[in-house]
Motif scaffolding. Structure first.
Motif, PDB file in Angstrom:
ATOM      1  N   PHE A 254     -11.388   1.437   6.356  1.00 13.32           N
ATOM      2  CA  PHE A 254     -10.282   0.726   5.726  1.00 13.32           C
ATOM      3  C   PHE A 254      -8.942   1.283   6.209  1.00 13.32           C
ATOM      4  CE2 PHE A 254     -13.179  -0.555   2.084  1.00 13.32           C
ATOM      5  CZ  PHE A 254     -13.086  -1.911   2.351  1.00 13.32           C
ATOM      6  N   ILE A 255      -8.827   2.606   6.253  1.00 18.43           N
ATOM      7  CA  ILE A 255      -7.584   3.242   6.699  1.00 18.43           C
ATOM      8  C   ILE A 255      -7.285   2.867   8.140  1.00 18.43           C
ATOM      9  CG2 ILE A 255      -6.499   5.466   7.219  1.00 18.43           C
ATOM     10  CD1 ILE A 255      -7.954   6.601   4.760  1.00 18.43           C
ATOM     11  N   ALA A 256      -8.291   2.948   9.012  1.00 15.30           N
ATOM     12  CA  ALA A 256      -8.105   2.610  10.423  1.00 15.30           C
ATOM     13  C   ALA A 256      -7.655   1.168  10.591  1.00 15.30           C
ATOM     14  CB  ALA A 256      -9.393   2.872  11.199  1.00 15.30           C
ATOM     15  N   ASN A 257      -8.298   0.254   9.888  1.00 11.66           N
ATOM     16  CA  ASN A 257      -7.932  -1.156   9.997  1.00 11.66           C
ATOM     17  C   ASN A 257      -6.512  -1.413   9.504  1.00 11.66           C
ATOM     18  OD1 ASN A 257     -10.398  -1.867  11.105  1.00 11.66           O
ATOM     19  ND2 ASN A 257     -11.309  -2.416   9.143  1.00 11.66           N
ATOM     20  N   ASP A 258      -6.121  -0.739   8.414  1.00 13.57           N
ATOM     21  CA  ASP A 258      -4.755  -0.880   7.912  1.00 13.57           C
ATOM     22  C   ASP A 258      -3.730  -0.412   8.948  1.00 13.57           C
ATOM     23  OD1 ASP A 258      -5.565  -1.885   5.469  1.00 13.57           O
ATOM     24  OD2 ASP A 258      -5.448   0.047   4.428  1.00 13.57           O
TER      25      ASP A 258
ATOM     26  N   LYS B 115      -0.922  -2.948  10.187  1.00 16.36           N
ATOM     27  CA  LYS B 115       0.468  -2.847   9.738  1.00 16.36           C
ATOM     28  C   LYS B 115       1.098  -1.476   9.908  1.00 16.36           C
ATOM     29  CE  LYS B 115      -1.391  -2.481   5.034  1.00 16.36           C
ATOM     30  NZ  LYS B 115      -1.472  -3.144   3.711  1.00 16.36           N
ATOM     31  N   GLY B 116       0.344  -0.493  10.382  1.00 13.04           N
ATOM     32  CA  GLY B 116       0.907   0.826  10.656  1.00 13.04           C
ATOM     33  C   GLY B 116       0.848   1.787   9.488  1.00 13.04           C
ATOM     34  N   TYR B 117       0.378   1.336   8.330  1.00 14.23           N
ATOM     35  CA  TYR B 117       0.241   2.231   7.181  1.00 14.23           C
ATOM     36  C   TYR B 117      -0.913   1.753   6.304  1.00 14.23           C
ATOM     37  CZ  TYR B 117       2.857  -1.468   4.747  1.00 14.23           C
ATOM     38  OH  TYR B 117       3.274  -2.663   4.234  1.00 14.23           O
ATOM     39  N   SER B 118      -1.433   2.682   5.515  1.00  8.07           N
ATOM     40  CA  SER B 118      -2.545   2.385   4.615  1.00  8.07           C
ATOM     41  C   SER B 118      -2.258   2.997   3.262  1.00  8.07           C
ATOM     42  CB  SER B 118      -3.852   2.950   5.175  1.00  8.07           C
ATOM     43  OG  SER B 118      -4.942   2.663   4.320  1.00  8.07           O
ATOM     44  N   ILE B 119      -2.443   2.223   2.200  1.00  9.70           N
ATOM     45  CA  ILE B 119      -2.282   2.701   0.833  1.00  9.70           C
ATOM     46  C   ILE B 119      -3.597   2.451   0.109  1.00  9.70           C
ATOM     47  CG2 ILE B 119      -1.008   2.465  -1.320  1.00  9.70           C
ATOM     48  CD1 ILE B 119       1.307   1.313   0.443  1.00  9.70           C
ATOM     49  N   ARG B 120      -4.262   3.516  -0.301  1.00 11.17           N
ATOM     50  CA  ARG B 120      -5.582   3.409  -0.922  1.00 11.17           C
ATOM     51  C   ARG B 120      -5.565   4.090  -2.288  1.00 11.17           C
ATOM     52  NH1 ARG B 120      -8.613  -0.588   0.859  1.00 11.17           N
ATOM     53  NH2 ARG B 120      -7.575  -1.191   2.800  1.00 11.17           N
ATOM     54  N   PRO B 121      -5.336   3.314  -3.359  1.00 12.36           N
ATOM     55  CA  PRO B 121      -5.275   3.906  -4.697  1.00 12.36           C
ATOM     56  C   PRO B 121      -6.600   4.546  -5.113  1.00 12.36           C
ATOM     57  CG  PRO B 121      -4.305   1.707  -4.666  1.00 12.36           C
ATOM     58  CD  PRO B 121      -5.021   1.883  -3.362  1.00 12.36           C
TER      59      PRO B 121
END
Length: 229
Positions: free
Chosen positions: A22-26, A30-36
């Protein structure tokens, strides 16, 4: 995937594969990943217990710049930090988890990430960190920034948000001034390209704990290790 020296973490490594994907795909999208609430709960608890038990002497006023250019500037930031090493159970577990993330991102995105450095950050009531970038094009070797939040029972009323400014966002009633706001809730992970995104930390209404870290390229020259130990 095997997580080195992290046997207390969940045994099902596929859980981490899914999160890392998920982080890699984000990052690609879009250049950033937010995973609550994405950091394993037992690791988040271990880190929170550690930071709250650290002696006051372990925390130093955070500054801006590195080495001889490092200065304390109350106009820019007012937080305190303590650098993370592998000399504690919590530090070792955190380093193991980030090493697994580093290996996955290198394999998936071919980023050439070479090393990782990180610190605990403590923002007391009213502390802030004004708009800044973690790296500037051609001037550093920070590639990816990683932030993890260690705040239990945090609500929007507590403030202290991370604000990421994304010039590529379309204007809308939901997205205000091309910015993304992240509530610093327990276990939330934020990863972003260090050179690309201006960001800031808004003042909080109570003490706020986090980890900030950076994956770096290898700029070692003539046997001088970068970053220095």
């Amino acid at each position: 995937m095997t997580l080195p020296n992290a046997s207390f973490l969940d045994d099902d490594s596929s859980l981490f594969e899914s999160l890392f994907e998920f982080i890699a795909n984000d990052i690609i999208e879009k250049g950033y990943s937010i995973r609550p609430y994405a950091l394993p709960e037992n690791l988040t608890n271990l880190l929170l217990n550690h930071i709250t038990e650290l002696p006051e002497s372990n925390f130093k006023r955070a500054g801006i710049g590195r080495a001889k250019d490092h200065i304390i500037n109350d106009f820019i930031r007012t937080d305190e930090i303590s650098w993370i090493t592998g000399n504690s159970e919590a530090g070792s577990a955190w380093i193991s988890w980030t090493a697994a993330l580093q290996a996955y991102l290198n394999r998936r995105l071919f980023l050439g990430l070479f090393s990782f450095e990180s610190h605990f950050a403590r923002y007391t009531k009213g502390d802030f960190y004004k708009k800044h970038k973690d790296a500037f094009k051609g001037e550093g070797n920070r590639v990816l920034s990683v932030v993890v939040y260690l705040n239990q029972h945090w609500s929007a009323d507590d403030a202290g948000e991370l604000v990421i400014y994304d010039k590529n966002l379309p204007a809308s009633a939901v997205i205000d001034n091309k910015k993304v706001t992240v509530i610093p809730s327990f276990g939330t992970i934020v990863v972003f390209l260090s050179e690309e995104f201006v960001h800031e930390v808004l003042p909080a209404k109570r003490d706020r704990y986090s980890i900030a870290g950076w994956f770096r390229l290898n700029n070692s020259i003539a046997n001088n290790i970068d970053p220095p130990s």
